[in-house]
Motif scaffolding. Structure first.
Motif, PDB file in Angstrom:
ATOM      1  N   THR A   1      -3.163  17.397  64.883  1.00  7.10           N
ATOM      2  CA  THR A   1      -3.881  18.468  64.191  1.00  7.10           C
ATOM      3  C   THR A   1      -5.369  18.170  64.006  1.00  7.10           C
ATOM      4  O   THR A   1      -6.096  19.022  63.478  1.00  7.10           O
ATOM      5  CB  THR A   1      -3.263  18.760  62.810  1.00  7.10           C
ATOM      6  OG1 THR A   1      -3.339  17.574  62.001  1.00  7.10           O
ATOM      7  CG2 THR A   1      -1.813  19.215  62.941  1.00  7.10           C
ATOM      8  N   HIS A   2      -5.817  16.999  64.471  1.00 10.30           N
ATOM      9  CA  HIS A   2      -7.233  16.669  64.281  1.00 10.30           C
ATOM     10  C   HIS A   2      -7.632  15.584  65.278  1.00 10.30           C
ATOM     11  O   HIS A   2      -7.346  14.410  65.078  1.00 10.30           O
ATOM     12  CB  HIS A   2      -7.461  16.174  62.851  1.00 10.30           C
ATOM     13  CG  HIS A   2      -8.883  16.262  62.395  1.00 10.30           C
ATOM     14  ND1 HIS A   2      -9.341  17.216  61.513  1.00 10.30           N
ATOM     15  CD2 HIS A   2      -9.973  15.514  62.711  1.00 10.30           C
ATOM     16  CE1 HIS A   2     -10.627  17.050  61.293  1.00 10.30           C
ATOM     17  NE2 HIS A   2     -11.036  16.008  62.020  1.00 10.30           N
TER      18      HIS A   2
ATOM     19  N   GLU B   1     -14.453  20.759  60.983  1.00 10.90           N
ATOM     20  CA  GLU B   1     -14.066  20.253  59.694  1.00 10.90           C
ATOM     21  C   GLU B   1     -15.213  20.456  58.719  1.00 10.90           C
ATOM     22  O   GLU B   1     -16.381  20.282  59.073  1.00 10.90           O
ATOM     23  CB  GLU B   1     -13.639  18.785  59.768  1.00 10.90           C
ATOM     24  CG  GLU B   1     -14.704  17.814  60.289  1.00 10.90           C
ATOM     25  CD  GLU B   1     -14.144  16.426  60.557  1.00 10.90           C
ATOM     26  OE1 GLU B   1     -13.910  15.663  59.597  1.00 10.90           O
ATOM     27  OE2 GLU B   1     -13.948  16.121  61.739  1.00 10.90           O
TER      28      GLU B   1
ATOM     29  N   VAL C   1     -10.096  23.184  57.331  1.00  9.91           N
ATOM     30  CA  VAL C   1      -9.726  21.782  57.533  1.00  9.91           C
ATOM     31  C   VAL C   1     -10.789  20.943  56.837  1.00  9.91           C
ATOM     32  O   VAL C   1     -11.964  20.963  57.217  1.00  9.91           O
ATOM     33  CB  VAL C   1      -9.612  21.435  59.026  1.00  9.91           C
ATOM     34  CG1 VAL C   1      -9.405  19.941  59.212  1.00  9.91           C
ATOM     35  CG2 VAL C   1      -8.451  22.213  59.648  1.00  9.91           C
TER      36      VAL C   1
ATOM     37  N   HIS D   1     -12.787  17.740  55.258  1.00 12.62           N
ATOM     38  CA  HIS D   1     -13.211  16.340  55.346  1.00 12.62           C
ATOM     39  C   HIS D   1     -13.652  15.926  53.949  1.00 12.62           C
ATOM     40  O   HIS D   1     -14.515  16.567  53.343  1.00 12.62           O
ATOM     41  CB  HIS D   1     -14.374  16.212  56.339  1.00 12.62           C
ATOM     42  CG  HIS D   1     -15.007  14.846  56.356  1.00 12.62           C
ATOM     43  ND1 HIS D   1     -14.824  13.966  57.411  1.00 12.62           N
ATOM     44  CD2 HIS D   1     -15.825  14.221  55.478  1.00 12.62           C
ATOM     45  CE1 HIS D   1     -15.506  12.858  57.167  1.00 12.62           C
ATOM     46  NE2 HIS D   1     -16.124  12.989  55.998  1.00 12.62           N
TER      47      HIS D   1
ATOM     48  N   HIS E   1      -7.619  16.958  55.695  1.00 10.59           N
ATOM     49  CA  HIS E   1      -7.651  16.021  56.821  1.00 10.59           C
ATOM     50  C   HIS E   1      -7.841  14.580  56.354  1.00 10.59           C
ATOM     51  O   HIS E   1      -8.532  14.315  55.364  1.00 10.59           O
ATOM     52  CB  HIS E   1      -8.787  16.467  57.757  1.00 10.59           C
ATOM     53  CG  HIS E   1      -9.512  15.387  58.465  1.00 10.59           C
ATOM     54  ND1 HIS E   1      -8.905  14.563  59.396  1.00 10.59           N
ATOM     55  CD2 HIS E   1     -10.812  15.006  58.423  1.00 10.59           C
ATOM     56  CE1 HIS E   1      -9.813  13.725  59.878  1.00 10.59           C
ATOM     57  NE2 HIS E   1     -10.966  13.963  59.297  1.00 10.59           N
ATOM     58  N   CYS E   2      -7.204  13.649  57.082  1.00  8.37           N
ATOM     59  CA  CYS E   2      -7.338  12.206  56.828  1.00  8.37           C
ATOM     60  C   CYS E   2      -7.151  11.897  55.346  1.00  8.37           C
ATOM     61  O   CYS E   2      -7.989  11.266  54.708  1.00  8.37           O
ATOM     62  CB  CYS E   2      -8.700  11.700  57.308  1.00  8.37           C
ATOM     63  SG  CYS E   2      -8.853   9.900  57.308  1.00  8.37           S
TER      64      CYS E   2
ATOM     65  N   GLY F   1      -3.098  15.864  55.987  1.00 10.06           N
ATOM     66  CA  GLY F   1      -3.217  15.305  57.333  1.00 10.06           C
ATOM     67  C   GLY F   1      -3.060  13.802  57.274  1.00 10.06           C
ATOM     68  O   GLY F   1      -3.884  13.093  56.678  1.00 10.06           O
TER      69      GLY F   1
ATOM     70  N   GLU G   1      -2.007  13.626  62.519  1.00 13.35           N
ATOM     71  CA  GLU G   1      -3.316  13.661  63.158  1.00 13.35           C
ATOM     72  C   GLU G   1      -3.712  12.253  63.602  1.00 13.35           C
ATOM     73  O   GLU G   1      -3.157  11.262  63.110  1.00 13.35           O
ATOM     74  CB  GLU G   1      -4.370  14.194  62.190  1.00 13.35           C
ATOM     75  CG  GLU G   1      -4.550  13.326  60.959  1.00 13.35           C
ATOM     76  CD  GLU G   1      -5.794  13.693  60.159  1.00 13.35           C
ATOM     77  OE1 GLU G   1      -6.732  12.866  60.116  1.00 13.35           O
ATOM     78  OE2 GLU G   1      -5.828  14.793  59.585  1.00 13.35           O
TER      79      GLU G   1
ATOM     80  N   ASP H   1      -7.458  11.778  64.387  1.00  6.48           N
ATOM     81  CA  ASP H   1      -8.904  11.714  64.187  1.00  6.48           C
ATOM     82  C   ASP H   1      -9.568  10.897  65.293  1.00  6.48           C
ATOM     83  O   ASP H   1     -10.612  10.276  65.085  1.00  6.48           O
ATOM     84  CB  ASP H   1      -9.272  11.147  62.809  1.00  6.48           C
ATOM     85  CG  ASP H   1     -10.698  11.501  62.385  1.00  6.48           C
ATOM     86  OD1 ASP H   1     -11.265  12.457  62.959  1.00  6.48           O
ATOM     87  OD2 ASP H   1     -11.246  10.815  61.492  1.00  6.48           O
TER      88      ASP H   1
ATOM     89  N   SER I   1       2.303  22.611  61.225  1.00  4.67           N
ATOM     90  CA  SER I   1       1.023  22.924  61.871  1.00  4.67           C
ATOM     91  C   SER I   1       1.011  24.352  62.387  1.00  4.67           C
ATOM     92  O   SER I   1      -0.007  25.051  62.326  1.00  4.67           O
ATOM     93  CB  SER I   1       0.740  21.932  63.004  1.00  4.67           C
ATOM     94  OG  SER I   1       1.607  22.140  64.107  1.00  4.67           O
TER      95      SER I   1
END
Length: 262
Positions: free
Chosen positions: A6-7, A101, A135, A137, A162-163, A182, A209, A211, A256
């Protein structure tokens, strides 16, 4: 078994020498869907190029990354909005699948915090206008990100954190804003910490994900990351949740699909 990254920044300069080989390794490992975040306008050409090469596998986002919010950020936001308009008129036959992002990053530089907050809020509003997920960050900025999310909270606010590297309280708070978490290479790190509580979070709230090319999972930590390593993250989640990799792959891919509308 279908795996969804997904990233992943598959258009990165880090893959200039072996982009096709990298993609084939990932596809061979079952990673057949790649969701690709934007950074700023200088990367857009490379994003479109890999979408053209792998139209069945690559799904693009549009947005301005918080670390690229500089003096010209308003021009960059106009570019984001223009690209969204171009693709939403259906003449191209293509769509963006998220705004990302986007978010806030206070790790490298706090100089542009106010501009990052403004850009984040503006892009959330763009996402709502275009009925797209966001999404996020977030680096050393959980409270700042949550403050913006709280001000924009609504039924049409949804997406992926994300992350995710926060605490279980941060996780539950993010989920409360309609965000999936994520999960990437950090979950395999000895000092990553999220592996200690992740099994308290339902898999219904998790997406996978890499990254790539950043944050390679163990045993590749410190080296260039790539989407084929999603399998290592999947195996770690299988260990954490005590479920077969096929089940986790199916659940996270469905999650997702729910987010990106595929």
């Amino acid at each position: 078994m279908i795996l969804t990254d997904t990233h992943t920044h598959i258009y990165s300069e880090a893959f200039d020498e072996d982009q096709d080989e990298m993609m084939q390794r990932a596809i061979k490992n079952g990673v057949t869907r790649f969701f690709v975040p934007a950074i700023d306008s200088t990367y857009t050409k490379a994003m479109y190029a890999i979408e053209t090469k792998y139209p069945e596998h690559v799904f693009l986002m549009m947005g301005l990354h918080p670390t690229h919010v500089k003096e010209n950020y308003k021009e960059e936001l106009v570019f984001v909005e223009d690209e969204l308009k171009k693709r939403s008129n259906k003449e191209t036959g293509k769509d963006f699948y998220a705004i990302g992002e986007i978010g806030i990053d206070l790790y490298w530089d706090k100089t542009f915090l106010a501009a990052q907050q403004e850009a984040f809020r503006y892009q959330i509003q763009l996402a709502k206008k275009h009925k797209l997920p966001i999404v996020i960050h977030c680096r050393e900025a959980f409270e700042e990100v949550f403050e913006v999310l709280e001000s924009e909270k609504s039924d049409d606010l949804f997406g992926i954190f994300h992350c995710f590297t926060g605490t279980i309280d941060d996780a539950n708070r993010a989920i409360g804003y309609n965000m999936k978490l994520g999960i990437g290479g950090v979950v395999t790190f000895k000092n990553g910490k999220i592996d200690t509580f992740l099994n308290q979070i339902s898999l219904d709230h998790i997406v996978l994900e890499t990254d790539a090319p950043y944050l390679a999972p163990t045993p590749y930590r410190g080296k260039r990351n790539e989407s084929s390593y999603l399998l290592n993250i999947l195996e770690k989640l299988s260990e954490i949740y005590q479920k077969p990799i096929e089940e986790i792959a199916a659940i996270t891919t469905k999650n997702s699909s729910d987010i990106f509308g595929i």
